[in-house]
Scaffold this motif. Structure first.
Motif, PDB file in Angstrom:
ATOM      1  N   GLY A 270       0.810  -1.204   0.000  1.00  0.00           N
ATOM      2  CA  GLY A 270       0.000   0.000   0.000  1.00  0.00           C
ATOM      3  C   GLY A 270       0.842   1.250   0.000  1.00  0.00           C
ATOM      4  N   ALA A 271       0.161   2.367  -0.163  1.00  0.00           N
ATOM      5  CA  ALA A 271       0.798   3.678  -0.141  1.00  0.00           C
ATOM      6  C   ALA A 271      -0.034   4.594   0.752  1.00  0.00           C
ATOM      7  CB  ALA A 271       0.907   4.263  -1.545  1.00  0.00           C
ATOM      8  N   GLY A 272       0.634   5.492   1.439  1.00  0.00           N
ATOM      9  CA  GLY A 272      -0.044   6.444   2.315  1.00  0.00           C
ATOM     10  C   GLY A 272       0.442   7.857   2.066  1.00  0.00           C
ATOM     11  N   LEU A 273      -0.473   8.813   2.124  1.00  0.00           N
ATOM     12  CA  LEU A 273      -0.157  10.230   1.967  1.00  0.00           C
ATOM     13  C   LEU A 273      -0.813  10.985   3.111  1.00  0.00           C
ATOM     14  CD1 LEU A 273       1.113  12.404   0.051  1.00  0.00           C
ATOM     15  CD2 LEU A 273      -1.164  12.641  -0.961  1.00  0.00           C
ATOM     16  N   GLY A 274      -0.063  11.885   3.756  1.00  0.00           N
ATOM     17  CA  GLY A 274      -0.633  12.580   4.904  1.00  0.00           C
ATOM     18  C   GLY A 274      -0.001  13.919   5.167  1.00  0.00           C
ATOM     19  N   VAL A 275      -0.548  14.632   6.152  1.00  0.00           N
ATOM     20  CA  VAL A 275      -0.015  15.908   6.610  1.00  0.00           C
ATOM     21  C   VAL A 275       0.282  15.796   8.091  1.00  0.00           C
ATOM     22  CG1 VAL A 275      -1.154  17.330   4.873  1.00  0.00           C
ATOM     23  CG2 VAL A 275      -2.362  16.791   6.991  1.00  0.00           C
ATOM     24  N   THR A 276       1.249  16.564   8.577  1.00  0.00           N
ATOM     25  CA  THR A 276       1.636  16.541   9.974  1.00  0.00           C
ATOM     26  C   THR A 276       1.150  17.789  10.677  1.00  0.00           C
ATOM     27  OG1 THR A 276       3.748  17.718   9.885  1.00  0.00           O
ATOM     28  CG2 THR A 276       3.754  15.414   9.189  1.00  0.00           C
ATOM     29  N   SER A 283       3.496  20.792   5.789  1.00  0.00           N
ATOM     30  CA  SER A 283       4.249  19.599   6.140  1.00  0.00           C
ATOM     31  C   SER A 283       3.486  18.384   5.640  1.00  0.00           C
ATOM     32  CB  SER A 283       4.433  19.507   7.653  1.00  0.00           C
ATOM     33  OG  SER A 283       5.143  20.613   8.144  1.00  0.00           O
ATOM     34  N   TRP A 284       4.139  17.500   4.922  1.00  0.00           N
ATOM     35  CA  TRP A 284       3.476  16.352   4.347  1.00  0.00           C
ATOM     36  C   TRP A 284       4.424  15.165   4.364  1.00  0.00           C
ATOM     37  CZ3 TRP A 284       6.095  14.360   0.232  1.00  0.00           C
ATOM     38  CH2 TRP A 284       6.972  15.225  -0.443  1.00  0.00           C
ATOM     39  N   LEU A 285       3.870  13.983   4.154  1.00  0.00           N
ATOM     40  CA  LEU A 285       4.689  12.779   4.062  1.00  0.00           C
ATOM     41  C   LEU A 285       4.064  11.810   3.063  1.00  0.00           C
ATOM     42  CD1 LEU A 285       3.275  10.225   5.800  1.00  0.00           C
ATOM     43  CD2 LEU A 285       3.942  11.712   7.691  1.00  0.00           C
TER      44      LEU A 285
END
Length: 432
Positions: A270-276, A283-285
């Motif tokens: 899987g893949a994940g995209l997010g913000v902190t 800020s993102w990852l």
């Protein structure tokens, strides 16, 4: 040792009480603050304007034990927690220099909570908190003050430069010495129970200040600093063991039917995209994950990701970091149906960061406590590199539109010397 004994007594209490009836439960929980607000004030100390510093982040983490007494419509709960919190600080500025002083505290707390249950799985609660605080680390500020005073004696022509630095160092030390060893808070929030899993969103507000006055140059200055913060917590009820950890015999047939109806795939990518929470929108990852399930509910996960962080705190100067992360997690699914799954993952994470931080000589200009301008000095030594081994705790929900494709949302807390953050995001995967 004393704090561990205090937490052990509470767990023992929850364990023993559980034997008197099904109403008593107890277990472990983790806490992650996500948003901070502080009381605003202004004070003049010599040539320095003193205002609150507030980044919007309630950084830190905690863990603890809890015991709960449940009735059909209400419940009561006692908790004992400990953790490290980056509490609000102060910002000092003058025409010649400026700097901030942040409180980093280790604290233990006792919480007494009562609540109402409009639905069997939904809780509305409120309570009071007593905190015991101590500094997370000791910095030899006196040695720095002595160094600056020696520079004045050695280079009297530079007195105009070093004298404000001495005052600034003394005020910073006053913040570190002046925090309250004990303070109280009130809290309120919402909670959800999913089997043995408990999830809570809580707002906490200080009833007594964490900082009340500064002792500088033989004088005391009133600086009453209070705070409020939002936090997310996740826990699991371990007791009674038969209810929450061991499979009851009466449900064995149901469990066997569930196993037959849900296809079992050992692999998931899987893949994940997010913000902190450091700076939403800045800020993102992004990360890739692989999970190998060794049981329908238990798996091992490897994670490789990239984090980009731009921090621009009010009263402070921006920092830009890029982080590369590798993590290993143990994964458990407390909610396991064909279309809905809830996961808990915890494990170590290695983080390597590089970026820039403004060099010494940068400054902030204020008027009546309001920031009106900044100067930023960037030099070759502004480049920063760091690496560290830390820990991650993650909670995620996945919906299965097909048996092979999970999509969902996740929430994570990471504690790492190189990069600490709370993050949330979206994920999508494939099982085979």
């Amino acid at each position: 040792m004393r704090h561990a004994l205090r937490l052990g007594i509470l767990l023992g209490l929850g364990t023993s009480l559980s034997s008197y009836g099904q109403q008593w439960t107890g277990g472990l929980k983790g806490i992650a603050p996500i948003s901070l607000e502080v009381s605003r004030f202004y004070q003049q100390i010599d040539e320095f304007e003193v205002v609150e510093s507030n980044s919007g982040d309630a950084r830190g983490q905690g863990w603890g034990l809890f015991a709960r007494y449940d009735r059909p419509r209400w419940y009561s709960q006692v908790e004992a927690n400990r953790g490290r919190y980056y509490m609000p600080g102060l910002y000092f500025s003058s025409d010649r220099t400026s700097s901030g002083a942040e409180l980093t505290l280790k604290r233990q707390d006792i919480r007494l909570i009562g609540g109402y249950k409009p639905l069997p799985w939904l809780r509305i609660n409120a309570g009071v908190v007593g905190n015991w605080n101590r500094r997370a680390y000791s910095y030899n500020n006196q040695a720095h003050i002595q160094y600056l005073e020696d520079q004045i004696r050695t280079y009297p022509a530079q007195r105009e430069y070093y004298e404000p630095q001495v005052k600034l160092a003394r005020m910073t030390q006053a913040v570190r010495d002046g925090f309250k060893r004990f303070n109280t808070e009130a809290q309120g929030g919402l909670g959800v129970d999913i089997g043995g899993l408990t999830l809570d969103l809580t707002y906490t507000r200080s009833l007594s200040p964490i900082l009340d006055q500064l002792a500088v140059g033989g004088q005391s200055y009133r600086v009453r600093q209070q705070y409020g913060f939002w936090s997310l917590s996740a826990g699991y009820r371990l007791f009674p063991l038969k209810t929450f950890l061991l499979q009851p015999r009466k449900n064995k047939r149901t469990y066997e039917r569930i196993k037959q109806s849900i296809p079992y795939y050992r692999n998931e990518v899987g893949a994940g995209l997010g913000v902190t929470s450091d700076d939403f929108g800045g800020s993102w990852l992004y990360e890739n994950r692989y999970t190998r399930y060794i049981h329908r509910r238990i798996g091992l996960t490897a994670v490789v990701g990239l984090v980009r962080s731009f921090e621009d705190y009010s009263g402070f100067l921006p920092e830009i970091k890029t982080g590369f992360q590798v993590a290993a997690q143990g994964r458990f699914l407390p909610l396991y149906t064909r279309r809905h799954q809830l996961g808990l993952a915890v494990g170590p994470v290695y983080t390597m960061t590089s970026g820039i931080s403004p060099a010494y000589g940068s400054g902030t200009y204020t008027s009546d406590g309001q920031v009106i301008g900044k100067t930023i000095t960037v030099r070759p030594d502004s480049r920063r590199k760091n690496q560290s081994l830390g820990s991650q705790l993650q909670v995620d929900y996945q919906f299965m539109p097909t048996d092979r494709i999970p999509v969902g949302v996740w929430f994570r807390h990471q504690q790492n010397r190189a990069l600490t953050y709370v993050a949330m995001g979206f994920q999508m995967g494939y099982r085979f």
